[in-house]
Design a protein around this motif. Structure first.
Motif, PDB file in Angstrom:
ATOM      1  N   HIS A  45      38.712 -46.592  20.878  1.00  0.00           N
ATOM      2  CA  HIS A  45      38.807 -47.076  19.309  1.00  0.00           C
ATOM      3  C   HIS A  45      38.148 -48.117  19.914  1.00  0.00           C
ATOM      4  N   PRO A 104      33.421 -48.905  19.983  1.00  0.00           N
ATOM      5  CA  PRO A 104      31.896 -48.047  19.719  1.00  0.00           C
ATOM      6  C   PRO A 104      31.680 -48.801  21.133  1.00  0.00           C
ATOM      7  N   TRP A 109      38.354 -37.285  24.389  1.00  0.00           N
ATOM      8  CA  TRP A 109      37.520 -36.964  23.765  1.00  0.00           C
ATOM      9  C   TRP A 109      38.158 -35.144  23.393  1.00  0.00           C
ATOM     10  N   HIS A 125      39.657 -31.786  15.763  1.00  0.00           N
ATOM     11  CA  HIS A 125      38.212 -32.510  16.477  1.00  0.00           C
ATOM     12  C   HIS A 125      37.746 -31.456  17.113  1.00  0.00           C
ATOM     13  N   GLY A 174      34.430 -34.573  14.966  1.00  0.00           N
ATOM     14  CA  GLY A 174      34.957 -35.951  14.487  1.00  0.00           C
ATOM     15  C   GLY A 174      35.084 -35.761  13.265  1.00  0.00           C
ATOM     16  N   PRO A 175      33.672 -35.991  12.322  1.00  0.00           N
ATOM     17  CA  PRO A 175      33.601 -36.042  10.905  1.00  0.00           C
ATOM     18  C   PRO A 175      35.230 -34.982   9.925  1.00  0.00           C
ATOM     19  N   ASP A 184      40.551 -42.894  12.094  1.00  0.00           N
ATOM     20  CA  ASP A 184      39.257 -42.306  11.578  1.00  0.00           C
ATOM     21  C   ASP A 184      37.460 -42.360  12.312  1.00  0.00           C
ATOM     22  N   PHE A 185      37.608 -41.111  13.029  1.00  0.00           N
ATOM     23  CA  PHE A 185      35.996 -40.808  13.615  1.00  0.00           C
ATOM     24  C   PHE A 185      35.064 -41.527  13.128  1.00  0.00           C
ATOM     25  N   GLY A 186      34.312 -42.689  14.529  1.00  0.00           N
ATOM     26  CA  GLY A 186      33.142 -43.702  13.610  1.00  0.00           C
ATOM     27  C   GLY A 186      33.781 -44.919  13.274  1.00  0.00           C
ATOM     28  N   ARG A 187      34.758 -44.802  12.396  1.00  0.00           N
ATOM     29  CA  ARG A 187      35.122 -46.293  12.829  1.00  0.00           C
ATOM     30  C   ARG A 187      36.340 -46.814  12.920  1.00  0.00           C
ATOM     31  N   SER A 188      37.407 -45.688  13.451  1.00  0.00           N
ATOM     32  CA  SER A 188      38.326 -46.332  14.287  1.00  0.00           C
ATOM     33  C   SER A 188      38.143 -45.722  16.291  1.00  0.00           C
ATOM     34  N   TYR A 220      36.029 -43.345  18.995  1.00  0.00           N
ATOM     35  CA  TYR A 220      34.759 -42.366  19.061  1.00  0.00           C
ATOM     36  C   TYR A 220      35.226 -41.586  19.999  1.00  0.00           C
TER      37      TYR A 220
END
Length: 253
Positions: free
Chosen positions: A129, A131, A157, A170, A174-175, A192-196, A198
């Motif tokens: 979680h 980055p 992942w 996924h 992810g997006p 949320d992939f790319g936000r919370s 990775y």
């Protein structure tokens, strides 16, 4: 990086059996409907596992990303002095729990602790979680005293649960998985992939651990799987899928 032999400090090997794995995955199915049961079960299992590597009575343990404090409860029951660090105040009161009296708001990427100040630096399912996973791991080593232990566990992942509530979509990206979840549920996923959340891989952190001259590997294993599954962590790519959740136990020199 070869796992070091267990110390003669009164600890005993943790029995990671197939029955234990079945019980954990059964509890996992109740995460949404009965979070107290699931997280309580996981916390008890995890503290029993941690005690197989180091005594906890009287030790200062920092729980990085401790959230609502389920692990802190069990660590204190085992005699540890526990400090929770979490960057999100909302996480500290999840599931109707009161914020931990010994909780501190702070980033896992810049822990608000002195260098070499804790006996055990513990983190369960937080690394995926952030980055910058290497920076978080570096911080965990930094705050641990020489001779102390780092317990770092995270979801991979490419594992079946790599996308958390967006799984198994996924695997298509992810997006895509996050957008699909939002369309179907009318809200963004918590993870949320790319936000919370990775993409965290086993290979990345294994290379990191091998490159640290100030730590020795005590154990490297699939956290939830039986002991006989340990060799999978040495098989590139296969480990990314099968390991599910990677556990690194490191002792600081």
């Amino acid at each position: 990086m070869t796992p070091a032999a267990a110390r003669d400090d009164g600890t005993t090997p943790f029995r990671a059996t197939l029955g234990r794995s079945v019980a954990l995955f059964s509890a996992f199915r109740r995460e949404q409907s009965d979070p107290a049961f699931f997280y309580g079960t996981l916390a008890r299992d995890t503290v029993a596992q941690l005690r197989s590597y180091t005594p906890l009575d009287g030790r200062l343990v920092v729980d990085v990303g401790g959230g609502p404090g389920y692990f802190a409860d069990e660590l204190r029951s085992a005699g540890a002095r526990c400090l929770c660090v979490d960057s999100d105040a909302r996480e500290m009161t999840l599931h109707g729990r009161e914020a931990d009296a010994y909780g501190v708001r702070g980033s896992a990427l810049d822990l608000p602790l002195r260098t070499g100040s804790v006996d055990v630096c513990f983190s369960s399912n937080v690394l995926e979680h952030v980055p910058d996973r290497v920076r978080m791991a570096d911080e965990m080593v930094r705050v641990t005293r020489p001779g102390g232990l780092v317990y770092l566990s995270y979801t991979l992942w490419l594992s079946p649960w790599g996308g958390h509530e967006t799984s198994p979509w996924h695997y298509l990206g992810g997006p895509y998985a996050a957008e699909r979840f939002a369309r179907r549920n009318g809200r963004r996923p918590k993870n949320d992939f790319g936000r919370s959340m990775y993409a965290a891989y086993a290979g990345e952190m294994l290379r990191w651990a091998r490159g640290r001259p100030d730590v020795d590997a005590v154990d490297v294993r699939p956290r939830y799987l039986p002991t006989w599954a340990k060799p999978v962590v040495h098989v590139p790519f296969l480990r990314e899928v099968v390991t599910w959740n990677l556990l690194l136990v490191l002792r600081k020199r």
